[in-house]
Design a protein around this motif. Structure first.
Motif, PDB file in Angstrom:
ATOM      1  N   PRO A  36       0.822  -1.216   0.000  1.00 60.73           N
ATOM      2  CA  PRO A  36       0.000   0.000   0.000  1.00 60.73           C
ATOM      3  C   PRO A  36       0.856   1.266   0.000  1.00 60.73           C
ATOM      4  O   PRO A  36       1.860   1.354   0.697  1.00 60.73           O
ATOM      5  CB  PRO A  36      -0.802  -0.126   1.294  1.00 60.73           C
ATOM      6  N   GLY A  37       0.430   2.235  -0.787  1.00 58.24           N
ATOM      7  CA  GLY A  37       1.156   3.501  -0.853  1.00 58.24           C
ATOM      8  C   GLY A  37       2.267   3.523  -1.863  1.00 58.24           C
ATOM      9  O   GLY A  37       2.739   4.598  -2.249  1.00 58.24           O
ATOM     10  N   GLY A  38       2.725   2.336  -2.312  1.00 55.97           N
ATOM     11  CA  GLY A  38       3.761   2.261  -3.329  1.00 55.97           C
ATOM     12  C   GLY A  38       5.026   2.998  -2.945  1.00 55.97           C
ATOM     13  O   GLY A  38       5.392   3.103  -1.764  1.00 55.97           O
ATOM     14  N   LEU A  39       5.703   3.550  -3.932  1.00 52.02           N
ATOM     15  CA  LEU A  39       6.987   4.195  -3.690  1.00 52.02           C
ATOM     16  C   LEU A  39       6.848   5.510  -2.938  1.00 52.02           C
ATOM     17  O   LEU A  39       7.792   5.948  -2.271  1.00 52.02           O
ATOM     18  CB  LEU A  39       7.717   4.418  -5.018  1.00 52.02           C
ATOM     19  N   LEU A 152      12.680   0.003   9.767  1.00 51.87           N
ATOM     20  CA  LEU A 152      11.586   0.733   9.138  1.00 51.87           C
ATOM     21  C   LEU A 152      10.573  -0.286   8.640  1.00 51.87           C
ATOM     22  O   LEU A 152      10.839  -1.035   7.693  1.00 51.87           O
ATOM     23  CB  LEU A 152      12.107   1.574   7.972  1.00 51.87           C
ATOM     24  N   ILE A 153       9.430  -0.327   9.293  1.00 51.47           N
ATOM     25  CA  ILE A 153       8.394  -1.318   8.994  1.00 51.47           C
ATOM     26  C   ILE A 153       7.164  -0.616   8.433  1.00 51.47           C
ATOM     27  O   ILE A 153       6.763   0.444   8.937  1.00 51.47           O
ATOM     28  CB  ILE A 153       7.978  -2.099  10.264  1.00 51.47           C
ATOM     29  N   SER A 154       6.549  -1.213   7.427  1.00 54.14           N
ATOM     30  CA  SER A 154       5.168  -0.868   7.090  1.00 54.14           C
ATOM     31  C   SER A 154       4.440  -2.177   6.849  1.00 54.14           C
ATOM     32  O   SER A 154       4.945  -3.057   6.144  1.00 54.14           O
ATOM     33  CB  SER A 154       5.095   0.051   5.863  1.00 54.14           C
ATOM     34  N   ASP A 203      -0.070   6.214  10.636  1.00 54.34           N
ATOM     35  CA  ASP A 203      -1.231   5.492  10.126  1.00 54.34           C
ATOM     36  C   ASP A 203      -1.338   5.706   8.610  1.00 54.34           C
ATOM     37  O   ASP A 203      -1.512   6.830   8.145  1.00 54.34           O
ATOM     38  CB  ASP A 203      -2.499   5.993  10.816  1.00 54.34           C
ATOM     39  N   GLU A 204      -1.217   4.610   7.864  1.00 49.56           N
ATOM     40  CA  GLU A 204      -1.304   4.669   6.401  1.00 49.56           C
ATOM     41  C   GLU A 204      -2.508   3.866   5.905  1.00 49.56           C
ATOM     42  O   GLU A 204      -2.514   3.372   4.773  1.00 49.56           O
ATOM     43  CB  GLU A 204      -0.021   4.107   5.781  1.00 49.56           C
ATOM     44  N   LEU A 270      -9.273  -3.471   9.538  1.00 52.07           N
ATOM     45  CA  LEU A 270      -7.975  -3.661   8.893  1.00 52.07           C
ATOM     46  C   LEU A 270      -7.345  -2.298   8.669  1.00 52.07           C
ATOM     47  O   LEU A 270      -8.040  -1.328   8.345  1.00 52.07           O
ATOM     48  CB  LEU A 270      -8.132  -4.367   7.539  1.00 52.07           C
ATOM     49  N   GLY A 271      -6.053  -2.219   8.825  1.00 49.51           N
ATOM     50  CA  GLY A 271      -5.339  -0.971   8.608  1.00 49.51           C
ATOM     51  C   GLY A 271      -3.951  -1.219   8.083  1.00 49.51           C
ATOM     52  O   GLY A 271      -3.556  -2.366   7.836  1.00 49.51           O
ATOM     53  N   TYR A 272      -3.209  -0.143   7.888  1.00 47.25           N
ATOM     54  CA  TYR A 272      -1.823  -0.237   7.431  1.00 47.25           C
ATOM     55  C   TYR A 272      -1.014   0.779   8.225  1.00 47.25           C
ATOM     56  O   TYR A 272      -1.383   1.956   8.304  1.00 47.25           O
ATOM     57  CB  TYR A 272      -1.721   0.046   5.931  1.00 47.25           C
TER      58      TYR A 272
END
Length: 283
Positions: A36-39, A152-154, A203-204, A270-272
């Motif tokens: 999610p969110g890509g580059l 760095l985690i997503s 929060d993404e 659900l979230g990211y």
């Protein structure tokens, strides 16, 4: 809240991801950047990490190396990437060579990293730790990070109220990091127990919804092309399945699972989340 997404075994998750992330079909649905969110999200996470130019960065679960190339080209980090998929590593290495990027990609797993202790200033893990044994992965990441280095985690998160129904596309759930999504407070607790101090949380979740919408739109387009135009533009069999060397995933079942995931994301189940954590000197 019950979400129609299956909960596969750990072996299924590993096999699914290793096969899918080297597949042209997944790149068609997700693009070159598989999270999610890509580059744009990668760029924001690297900035939040605050590593200096010339820092040594390891990208775990690097896929085709899109994030690794960005970290090298824009941030001037010395980047290595690992991924369990041979196909992804080979294709990513070829793209790096074609663009003149100095990154190095190799086949390996995050639970058994082929590097000495303290090899890196930072580790990037985008949608990678929800598909592996988390404590083992965090222990290996801590080992290869120098004291004071940044993780760095997503990754995908879920509330405890979500129940995973066994009948609906379990391998698809694994592929999109849903089956092993982090529980509330689990990221902070596991990171703390593994010798990290969380410095920043972002929060993404909106990006997860956008990704699910984009995938659903592309699956619908593939279905329409195959059915209405009597064409086979991307090699889909007549019954609208994608053969990845695993039990076939029906496009209809995939759309159902995507819709269930989107409903959960809209409801906040659900979230990211992106996290910057520092490796402490002592655990």
């Amino acid at each position: 809240m019950t979400v129609g997404i299956g909960a596969p075994s750990g072996a299924d998750v590993a096999a699914c991801c290793a096969s899918l992330y080297g597949s042209w079909a997944v790149e068609l649905l997700l693009g070159e950047s598989f999270h999610p969110g890509g580059l744009a999200e990668t760029r924001a996470l690297l900035r939040a990490g605050g590593l200096r130019r010339g820092s040594r960065l390891l990208d775990v679960g690097c896929g085709l190396g899109a994030s690794a190339r960005l970290a090298s080209d824009e941030f001037r980090y010395v980047v290595e990437g690992i991924d369990p998929s041979i196909a992804a590593s080979e294709r990513g290495s070829a793209r790096a060579q074609a663009t003149g990027s100095p990154i190095r990609l190799r086949v390996a797993t995050v639970t058994d990293l082929p590097y000495p202790a303290g090899s890196f200033d930072g580790v990037l893990a985008e949608c990678a730790l929800s598909t592996v044994p988390k404590d083992e992965a965090l222990a290996e990441i801590r080992r290869v990070l120098r004291p004071g280095g940044r993780l760095l985690i997503s990754d995908v998160t879920r509330t405890a109220s979500v129940e995973w129904a066994a009948e609906a596309a379990p391998l698809l759930a694994a592929a999109f990091c849903l089956a092993g999504a982090w529980l509330p407070d689990e990221l902070g607790e596991r990171l703390g127990g593994a010798g990290f101090a969380v410095e920043r949380t972002i929060d993404e979740s909106a990006e997860l919804i956008r990704l699910l919408d984009r995938i659903a739109a592309r699956v619908e387009l593939l279905t329409a092309l195959s059915r209405d135009l009597a064409l086979d533009p991307v090699g889909l069999p007549g019954d609208h399945t994608i053969d990845l060397g695993l039990p076939s995933i029906s496009l209809a079942d995939g759309l159902s699972a995507l819709a269930a995931a989107r409903a959960a994301a809209e409801a906040g189940a659900l979230g990211y989340t992106a996290v910057v954590a520092m490796r402490r000197s002592a655990s």
